[in-house]
Design a protein around this motif. Structure first.
Motif, PDB file in Angstrom:
ATOM      1  N   ASP A 119      42.711  36.714  50.830  1.00  0.00           N
ATOM      2  CA  ASP A 119      43.705  37.680  50.366  1.00  0.00           C
ATOM      3  C   ASP A 119      43.003  38.944  49.872  1.00  0.00           C
ATOM      4  OD1 ASP A 119      45.942  38.963  49.558  1.00  0.00           O
ATOM      5  OD2 ASP A 119      46.481  37.570  47.957  1.00  0.00           O
ATOM      6  N   GLY A 120      42.813  39.878  50.799  1.00  0.00           N
ATOM      7  CA  GLY A 120      42.181  41.147  50.457  1.00  0.00           C
ATOM      8  C   GLY A 120      42.843  42.259  51.227  1.00  0.00           C
ATOM      9  N   THR A 121      42.044  43.166  51.768  1.00  0.00           N
ATOM     10  CA  THR A 121      42.595  44.237  52.595  1.00  0.00           C
ATOM     11  C   THR A 121      41.838  44.289  53.909  1.00  0.00           C
ATOM     12  OG1 THR A 121      43.188  46.594  52.658  1.00  0.00           O
ATOM     13  CG2 THR A 121      41.095  46.031  51.604  1.00  0.00           C
ATOM     14  N   ASN A 122      42.595  44.390  54.982  1.00  0.00           N
ATOM     15  CA  ASN A 122      42.030  44.402  56.330  1.00  0.00           C
ATOM     16  C   ASN A 122      41.142  45.628  56.533  1.00  0.00           C
ATOM     17  OD1 ASN A 122      41.996  44.945  59.300  1.00  0.00           O
ATOM     18  ND2 ASN A 122      43.245  43.091  59.354  1.00  0.00           N
ATOM     19  N   SER A 123      39.915  45.409  57.006  1.00  0.00           N
ATOM     20  CA  SER A 123      38.961  46.488  57.228  1.00  0.00           C
ATOM     21  C   SER A 123      38.384  46.347  58.634  1.00  0.00           C
ATOM     22  CB  SER A 123      37.821  46.420  56.205  1.00  0.00           C
ATOM     23  OG  SER A 123      38.319  46.243  54.897  1.00  0.00           O
ATOM     24  N   ARG A 124      37.950  47.463  59.213  1.00  0.00           N
ATOM     25  CA  ARG A 124      37.356  47.393  60.557  1.00  0.00           C
ATOM     26  C   ARG A 124      36.160  48.333  60.675  1.00  0.00           C
ATOM     27  NH1 ARG A 124      41.896  51.020  63.855  1.00  0.00           N
ATOM     28  NH2 ARG A 124      42.978  51.585  61.949  1.00  0.00           N
ATOM     29  N   LEU A 125      35.222  47.903  61.477  1.00  0.00           N
ATOM     30  CA  LEU A 125      34.032  48.691  61.774  1.00  0.00           C
ATOM     31  C   LEU A 125      33.933  48.812  63.285  1.00  0.00           C
ATOM     32  CD1 LEU A 125      31.283  50.022  61.189  1.00  0.00           C
ATOM     33  CD2 LEU A 125      30.306  47.708  61.064  1.00  0.00           C
ATOM     34  N   ILE A 126      34.042  50.030  63.793  1.00  0.00           N
ATOM     35  CA  ILE A 126      33.944  50.305  65.222  1.00  0.00           C
ATOM     36  C   ILE A 126      32.534  50.815  65.482  1.00  0.00           C
ATOM     37  CG2 ILE A 126      34.955  51.544  67.173  1.00  0.00           C
ATOM     38  CD1 ILE A 126      37.378  52.164  65.261  1.00  0.00           C
ATOM     39  N   ALA A 157      32.198  49.108  50.796  1.00  0.00           N
ATOM     40  CA  ALA A 157      31.879  47.707  51.094  1.00  0.00           C
ATOM     41  C   ALA A 157      31.349  47.519  52.510  1.00  0.00           C
ATOM     42  CB  ALA A 157      33.122  46.837  50.880  1.00  0.00           C
ATOM     43  N   VAL A 158      31.898  48.271  53.473  1.00  0.00           N
ATOM     44  CA  VAL A 158      31.572  48.063  54.883  1.00  0.00           C
ATOM     45  C   VAL A 158      30.394  48.923  55.351  1.00  0.00           C
ATOM     46  CG1 VAL A 158      32.486  48.248  57.245  1.00  0.00           C
ATOM     47  CG2 VAL A 158      33.936  47.382  55.407  1.00  0.00           C
ATOM     48  N   ARG A 159      30.171  50.058  54.706  1.00  0.00           N
ATOM     49  CA  ARG A 159      29.111  50.975  55.155  1.00  0.00           C
ATOM     50  C   ARG A 159      27.729  50.319  55.219  1.00  0.00           C
ATOM     51  NH1 ARG A 159      26.620  55.887  52.670  1.00  0.00           N
ATOM     52  NH2 ARG A 159      26.297  57.402  54.334  1.00  0.00           N
ATOM     53  N   GLY A 213      37.226  42.790  43.421  1.00  0.00           N
ATOM     54  CA  GLY A 213      37.434  44.075  42.766  1.00  0.00           C
ATOM     55  C   GLY A 213      38.835  44.206  42.204  1.00  0.00           C
ATOM     56  N   ASN A 214      39.514  45.278  42.622  1.00  0.00           N
ATOM     57  CA  ASN A 214      40.919  45.483  42.252  1.00  0.00           C
ATOM     58  C   ASN A 214      41.821  45.414  43.479  1.00  0.00           C
ATOM     59  OD1 ASN A 214      40.557  46.022  39.387  1.00  0.00           O
ATOM     60  ND2 ASN A 214      39.605  47.953  40.005  1.00  0.00           N
ATOM     61  N   VAL A 215      41.361  44.688  44.505  1.00  0.00           N
ATOM     62  CA  VAL A 215      42.097  44.617  45.763  1.00  0.00           C
ATOM     63  C   VAL A 215      43.163  43.533  45.698  1.00  0.00           C
ATOM     64  CG1 VAL A 215      41.928  44.311  48.253  1.00  0.00           C
ATOM     65  CG2 VAL A 215      40.043  45.384  47.011  1.00  0.00           C
ATOM     66  N   GLY A 216      44.401  43.947  45.543  1.00  0.00           N
ATOM     67  CA  GLY A 216      45.514  43.001  45.578  1.00  0.00           C
ATOM     68  C   GLY A 216      45.659  42.153  44.325  1.00  0.00           C
ATOM     69  N   LYS A 240      41.508  38.195  41.244  1.00  0.00           N
ATOM     70  CA  LYS A 240      40.904  37.354  40.209  1.00  0.00           C
ATOM     71  C   LYS A 240      40.620  35.932  40.712  1.00  0.00           C
ATOM     72  CE  LYS A 240      45.390  36.065  38.219  1.00  0.00           C
ATOM     73  NZ  LYS A 240      46.239  36.130  37.002  1.00  0.00           N
ATOM     74  N   GLN A 241      41.230  35.554  41.824  1.00  0.00           N
ATOM     75  CA  GLN A 241      40.939  34.227  42.385  1.00  0.00           C
ATOM     76  C   GLN A 241      39.555  34.172  43.030  1.00  0.00           C
ATOM     77  OE1 GLN A 241      42.906  31.880  41.578  1.00  0.00           O
ATOM     78  NE2 GLN A 241      44.539  33.237  40.829  1.00  0.00           N
ATOM     79  N   TYR A 242      38.987  35.363  43.298  1.00  0.00           N
ATOM     80  CA  TYR A 242      37.681  35.438  43.946  1.00  0.00           C
ATOM     81  C   TYR A 242      36.558  35.923  43.037  1.00  0.00           C
ATOM     82  CZ  TYR A 242      40.819  35.195  47.962  1.00  0.00           C
ATOM     83  OH  TYR A 242      41.799  34.814  48.853  1.00  0.00           O
ATOM     84  N   THR A 243      36.900  36.577  41.956  1.00  0.00           N
ATOM     85  CA  THR A 243      35.870  37.124  41.077  1.00  0.00           C
ATOM     86  C   THR A 243      36.374  37.281  39.647  1.00  0.00           C
ATOM     87  OG1 THR A 243      34.450  39.051  40.672  1.00  0.00           O
ATOM     88  CG2 THR A 243      36.549  39.467  41.757  1.00  0.00           C
ATOM     89  N   GLY A 244      35.471  37.029  38.710  1.00  0.00           N
ATOM     90  CA  GLY A 244      35.798  37.263  37.304  1.00  0.00           C
ATOM     91  C   GLY A 244      35.181  38.539  36.790  1.00  0.00           C
ATOM     92  N   SER A 245      34.368  39.197  37.633  1.00  0.00           N
ATOM     93  CA  SER A 245      33.657  40.410  37.204  1.00  0.00           C
ATOM     94  C   SER A 245      34.054  41.631  38.016  1.00  0.00           C
ATOM     95  CB  SER A 245      32.145  40.184  37.359  1.00  0.00           C
ATOM     96  OG  SER A 245      31.817  39.923  38.721  1.00  0.00           O
ATOM     97  N   LYS A 246      35.126  41.526  38.787  1.00  0.00           N
ATOM     98  CA  LYS A 246      35.621  42.602  39.642  1.00  0.00           C
ATOM     99  C   LYS A 246      34.611  42.997  40.724  1.00  0.00           C
ATOM    100  CE  LYS A 246      39.109  44.528  36.577  1.00  0.00           C
ATOM    101  NZ  LYS A 246      39.715  45.763  36.012  1.00  0.00           N
ATOM    102  N   ALA A 247      33.784  42.048  41.130  1.00  0.00           N
ATOM    103  CA  ALA A 247      32.857  42.291  42.234  1.00  0.00           C
ATOM    104  C   ALA A 247      33.637  42.363  43.544  1.00  0.00           C
ATOM    105  CB  ALA A 247      31.815  41.182  42.298  1.00  0.00           C
ATOM    106  N   VAL A 248      33.075  43.041  44.528  1.00  0.00           N
ATOM    107  CA  VAL A 248      33.719  43.210  45.833  1.00  0.00           C
ATOM    108  C   VAL A 248      32.827  42.610  46.915  1.00  0.00           C
ATOM    109  CG1 VAL A 248      34.549  44.884  47.534  1.00  0.00           C
ATOM    110  CG2 VAL A 248      34.894  45.314  45.100  1.00  0.00           C
TER     111      VAL A 248
END
Length: 258
Positions: free
Chosen positions: A51-58, A91-93, A119-122, A126-134
């Motif tokens: 549960d995050g946000t869809n990202s793409r790298l072309i 995150a993707v760069r 992080g603050n995505v969605g 908090k289900q994935y991080t307690g420190s707002k890591a991405v």
């Protein structure tokens, strides 16, 4: 084909990730019906839905790359400014730069689809991080073999119809990870391969099966993660059929039946 030669509006549409249908048909009030929207046969590949946000790298063979969200393109290689939306570019760069460091070269235009999460995505961050890591996780790959140039000549309407009808050349489910070896990006957790007959047909049985396959997220970034998983993605071996099964959809539906 050079990415700079393609109309960016068309490139955005050609490389946009298509909608994933729910396994059961979604009815009124966000409740599932007993009718299945997707049916499988043969081997079915299961992976965790993050549960995050869809990202793409072309990426293209000439060393160019473009980073985008699900809906828009955000940054191209060499740009001095990029859109900070949802922290996707940050995150993707690093993945994009590693791709052309000699570890992940490509002979064709490819699109890597990732989930940027934490992080603050969605609401589930908090289900994935307690420190707002991405973090980012790879979940699908497209490799274009001549189709990109062909589709770039189509109208926007034709491109959208092609995309939503399954025209994009996704890599088969078993081979996704092979295209990103050495890039330092983990795939969404693989939960195994099952025969289609093992996936239940009824909502109640599917909810029970879902819980048996994934009781806690395998994508926790740190020890402070809450740990509740979002669900499972099911794909056919050739990636021609795909469906999502989210815990909240089944909980909501079964609660409404009581």
């Amino acid at each position: 084909m050079n990415l700079r030669d393609i109309d960016l509006r068309k490139l955005n549409s050609i490389t946009k990730y298509p909608s994933i249908p729910t396994y059961h048909v979604m009815g009124d009030g966000g409740r599932l019906t007993e009718e299945r929207q997707v049916t499988f046969d043969g081997e079915v590949y299961l992976s965790e839905k993050v549960d995050g946000t869809n990202s793409r790298l072309i990426v293209s063979p000439d060393g160019d790359y473009i980073i985008g969200s699900r809906e828009e393109l955000l940054h191209a290689r060499g740009d001095r400014i990029w859109n900070p939306s949802m922290g996707i570019v940050d995150a993707v760069r690093p993945v994009a730069e590693r791709f052309f460091s000699g570890e992940g070269w490509t002979s064709a235009v490819m699109v890597l689809f990732m989930e940027t999460y934490g992080g603050n995505v969605g609401g589930s961050a908090k289900q994935y991080t307690g420190s707002k890591a991405v973090s980012v996780r790879l979940f699908d790959v497209i490799v274009f073999d001549g189709q990109l140039e062909e589709m770039a000549r189509k109208s926007p309407e034709e491109i959208a119809a092609w995309r939503e009808s399954g025209g994009q050349p996704f890599v088969p489910s078993a081979h996704t990870e092979a295209h990103t070896e050495g890039l330092g990006i983990e795939p969404t957790p693989r939960l195994g391969v099952v025969d289609a007959s093992e996936i239940p047909a009824s909502i109640a049985d599917t909810a029970e099966w879902l819980a048996s396959k994934l009781d806690r997220t395998r994508c926790a970034i740190d020890a402070g993660a809450g740990g509740a998983p979002e669900g499972i993605i099911a794909r056919s071996a050739d990636r021609s059929r795909i469906a999502k099964l989210r815990f909240k959809d089944y909980r909501r539906t079964l609660k409404g039946k009581r």
